[in-house]
Design an enzyme around this catalytic site. Sequence first.
Site, PDB file in Angstrom:
ATOM      1  N   TYR A   1      -0.970  13.081  53.052  1.00  0.00           N
ATOM      2  CA  TYR A   1      -2.306  13.363  53.331  1.00  0.00           C
ATOM      3  C   TYR A   1      -3.349  12.420  52.957  1.00  0.00           C
ATOM      4  CZ  TYR A   1      -6.835  16.091  54.260  1.00  0.00           C
ATOM      5  OH  TYR A   1      -7.902  16.426  54.574  1.00  0.00           O
TER       6      TYR A   1
ATOM      7  N   GLY B   1     -13.792  10.329  49.619  1.00  0.00           N
ATOM      8  CA  GLY B   1     -14.944  11.080  48.936  1.00  0.00           C
ATOM      9  C   GLY B   1     -16.108  10.746  49.577  1.00  0.00           C
TER      10      GLY B   1
ATOM     11  N   CYS C   1     -11.886  10.675  44.820  1.00  0.00           N
ATOM     12  CA  CYS C   1     -12.669   9.188  44.606  1.00  0.00           C
ATOM     13  C   CYS C   1     -11.697   8.048  45.262  1.00  0.00           C
ATOM     14  CB  CYS C   1     -12.485   9.129  43.072  1.00  0.00           C
ATOM     15  SG  CYS C   1     -13.340  10.293  42.188  1.00  0.00           S
TER      16      CYS C   1
ATOM     17  N   ASN D   1     -10.897   6.939  39.265  1.00  0.00           N
ATOM     18  CA  ASN D   1     -10.162   7.923  40.235  1.00  0.00           C
ATOM     19  C   ASN D   1      -9.010   8.512  39.606  1.00  0.00           C
ATOM     20  OD1 ASN D   1      -7.790   7.482  43.101  1.00  0.00           O
ATOM     21  ND2 ASN D   1      -8.922   9.289  42.437  1.00  0.00           N
ATOM     22  N   GLY D   2      -9.178   9.917  39.420  1.00  0.00           N
ATOM     23  CA  GLY D   2      -7.993  10.625  38.613  1.00  0.00           C
ATOM     24  C   GLY D   2      -8.943  11.894  37.981  1.00  0.00           C
TER      25      GLY D   2
END
Length: 490
Positions: free
Chosen positions: A266, A47, A21, A125-126
């Site tokens: 990354y 995403g 996300c 997000n998570g």
Amino acid sequence: MADAPRFYAHPFDDDKLKEECGIFGVIGVSDASNFVALGLHALQHRGQEAGGIVCHHPEFGFNSIRSFGYVRDNFTSADVMETLPGPLAIGHVRYSTAGSKAAVIRDVQPFFGEFSMGGAAIAHNGNITNALALRRELIERGSIFQSSSDSECIIHLMARSLQKGIPERMEDALRRVEGAFSVVAMTRTKLIGVRDPLGVRPLVLGKVGDGWVLSSETCALDIIGAEFVREIEPGEMVVISADKGVESRHPFRPQPSKFCIFEHVYFSRPDSIIGGQSVYETRRRIGVELAREAPVEADLVCPVPDSGTPAAIGFSQESGIPYAMGIIRNQYMGRTFIEPTEQIRNMGVRLKLNVNRALIKGKRVILVDDSVVRGTTSRKIKEMILDAGAAEVHFRIASPPTAWPCFYGVDTPQREKLLAATMSEEEMRQHLNVDSLRFVSLDGLYRAAGEPDGRKNSCPQYCDACFSGEYPVEPSDMIAKGFELKTAAE
Ligand code: SF4
């Protein structure tokens, strides 16, 4: 029709961990949704499955659009953006982790809830590690869930809070939630940002004109010309309004920070800044560490594009071995909408990456990649390099072996599918059939990420659970489903 399952396949990136996300919010500009669309476009790497924007206009109230596909395909036409007016908006791009793997529109965020004191929308997000237990409890007490997403628990917990204000209800709700969360939320007049007490996922604050911005990464501030102000601290909530500006709260018990170290490796874009450090520079330093820890005689250092590029540059600079583009990526290789059969997977790498034969022939090649997950892509790249006539292939990996799944908002295969979970480094080398294979050490990774003394094993400065198996928050839902934590003997 809207809820018909769509199988969005990612066959070409199937061998990467996927951040799921990106979140973005703006208050205090005349056309907030346009800024949010641009911000989400800059966060698209976090995403690609779907995206959504919720906005509020004093006269027209709340409005929202949630769609599958890229931001550029859904939120660029004037006709669409005119339906999202107002000075306040939030947005979300997603790749599903929790919730259904078959994409359905009801799982696409932001989620919206109507409370007695007004509406509120949230983008998360998570991953909430006790979401299943919370969901069961909430359903037993009468909540009616609209989606299969863990994030919807936050809305239902807010609905049950007895607090009078929406920020206070959010505090109540988030105190019940375990795991990783960076949240951007909005009411009719406020933009709210929160990070979990460990600060696992990123969230930054920016300023654009008289307005304020919240974003997963700084690269999305740049695209709208916003100035980076600071990171939201672990455990901090900011409540931003046009009249009062930024109000900072700390609703959780303070804990040592455990930011996701894989963001450095990354997930984040190389042009973002994390913890005051350039992500590009951290990745380049990982390459330097790798060259020191695992030198090898060779003719060329080649990145596996694009994510291996900064580490390959660092490896080349430190080792003195020339850097070269031995593998070329087709920049126009988009996603496909087909199921990831083995046949498609086999074609996939060749469609996305091609070997620069004239350069590779007869050379001893060091290939630098960011990670090895299943190892399927690494094997195919090795075969392509050997087919092109390379004399030797040496893999150097810019992260330690990924031996454990992530439960904090990153899509990881089950543990038994991770190559490093079942094989030693030498067994992986034999499996990939390369001349040598080395991973950067955890200490080397920490040094590159700005910790000169490496990892403090008594209290690691980052979350590194996918490498170490040491989970900073117990993944209680997964343990209830039978997941086994690392034992003392491992
Ligand atoms: S387990 Fe790995 S990917 Fe997940 S938050 Fe921790 S470091 Fe990041």
